[in-house]
Write an enzyme that holds these catalytic residues in place. Sequence first.
Site, PDB file in Angstrom:
ATOM      1  N   ARG A 293      42.581  44.009  39.681  1.00  0.00           N
ATOM      2  CA  ARG A 293      42.123  43.905  38.331  1.00  0.00           C
ATOM      3  C   ARG A 293      42.939  44.977  38.166  1.00  0.00           C
ATOM      4  O   ARG A 293      43.541  45.364  37.165  1.00  0.00           O
ATOM      5  CB  ARG A 293      40.663  43.418  37.786  1.00  0.00           C
ATOM      6  CG  ARG A 293      40.267  43.404  36.641  1.00  0.00           C
ATOM      7  CD  ARG A 293      38.904  43.369  36.969  1.00  0.00           C
ATOM      8  NE  ARG A 293      38.063  42.809  37.337  1.00  0.00           N
ATOM      9  CZ  ARG A 293      37.924  41.399  37.055  1.00  0.00           C
ATOM     10  NH1 ARG A 293      38.412  41.285  35.952  1.00  0.00           N
ATOM     11  NH2 ARG A 293      37.217  40.522  37.701  1.00  0.00           N
ATOM     12  N   CYS A 361      41.366  19.720  24.555  1.00  0.00           N
ATOM     13  CA  CYS A 361      40.223  18.792  24.494  1.00  0.00           C
ATOM     14  C   CYS A 361      38.806  19.025  25.152  1.00  0.00           C
ATOM     15  O   CYS A 361      38.801  18.167  25.419  1.00  0.00           O
ATOM     16  CB  CYS A 361      40.919  17.660  24.171  1.00  0.00           C
ATOM     17  SG  CYS A 361      40.205  16.200  23.421  1.00  0.00           S
TER      18      CYS A 361
END
Length: 432
Positions: A293, A361
């Site tokens: 990271r 969705c």
Amino acid sequence: MICENISISKDGILEFAGVEVTQLAEKYGTPLYLLDEERIRNNCRIYKEVFKKYFGEDSYPLFASKALSFKGIYRIMEEEGMGIDVVSIGEMYTALKAGYDLSKAYFHSNNKTDDDIAYAMDNKIGCFVADNVEEIKVIEREAEKRGIIQKVMLRITPGIDPHTYKEVATGKVDSKFGSAIETNQAHEITHYTIKQPHCDLIGFHCHVGSQVFGENIFERAAFRMIDFIAELKRELNFDCKVLDLGGGFGVKYTEDDPDMNLDEKIADVAEACQKACKRYNVKMPAIHMEPGRSLVADAGMTLYTVGTVKQIPGFKNYVSVDGGMADNPRYAFYRSAYTCYIANKMFEEADMKADLVGRCCESGDIIQPDIMVPSSVGRYDIAAVCTTGAYNYSMASNYNKLGIPPIVMLNRGKDKLAVRRESLEDLISRDI
């Protein structure tokens, strides 16, 4: 701005790595991953310099591939002289195809299959970071079959709680990773591995968590691990050559996150290692760490096009974009915070609170809740999410049968396609 590679042009357009992002959105379409190559290279050089300064020539950082894996990143790591860690044969294959020398790679995973182990050996992996005895048995068998001595490290859980996201806390006794010191299983796997004639045990690995800032968990881990190393020296006359303290240094996702001085932090870890070695009377091993990271996150930005703006008076506002949890699942997984902008309206007052949501969705398809945006935000505006270089592309999926966005590398004002956009044909290319 949360990072010095982000700025605003005189026309009120967000700039990343010196380029107006609206130009890139128009040229490549959205959703779009951007990566600042110069930032990645600079982050690599800072890590290498501070390791050499505080730990010496034999110690070095390894890039944690799981943070961002595509051919271009391995070319950068090869050119910058970085080691890497990999957690799958997919990451290995990608690195090989990029021309990376796997003798500088360390193979992690808590459940390597027999095929994984054979593939790694066939491609001359540098070192296995073994998680369990079952794995050591297969490594021994495959190494004997090939007539080689395979370098191995053992993953150890030191029993340290990093006080970070529960989902990324990996150093506790009840972790799925490694062998615990507290339960004596770490001693048992070490005794077993040393007896294997085709395994060369060179040291130990631990990892205590992610997104760590000022906490002293690396120092605590160093003391616990060196205490463990000293116990093995007394028991077995075993000299540990390498101690890997894992990754996890934090990055600044929002203004609420602290700044981190890597030089000071590595100096603190080095001092802890030196003190522990003196206290327990053991030779200082070479030190590895595995930044992922902190090498690539602030080198990334993701661009989206706004589709729908929905205002529910007295309740909530939504700004919906053409991407979402399929290309950035981190809020859905971890409730991760991000800094977000409407890139083409940087001079307008951000006077409306809204949730930035995706097109999937799924009610949990949220990129970031409660951000401030201009009340004029509307269809065709460009939304930018900052600090997305880590665990966005690498965790992306085809949920709702959406294609994975492309990666565009930026370097000194120039843009280059590094990974093309996944096409509709790509989505069914393996269907029979």
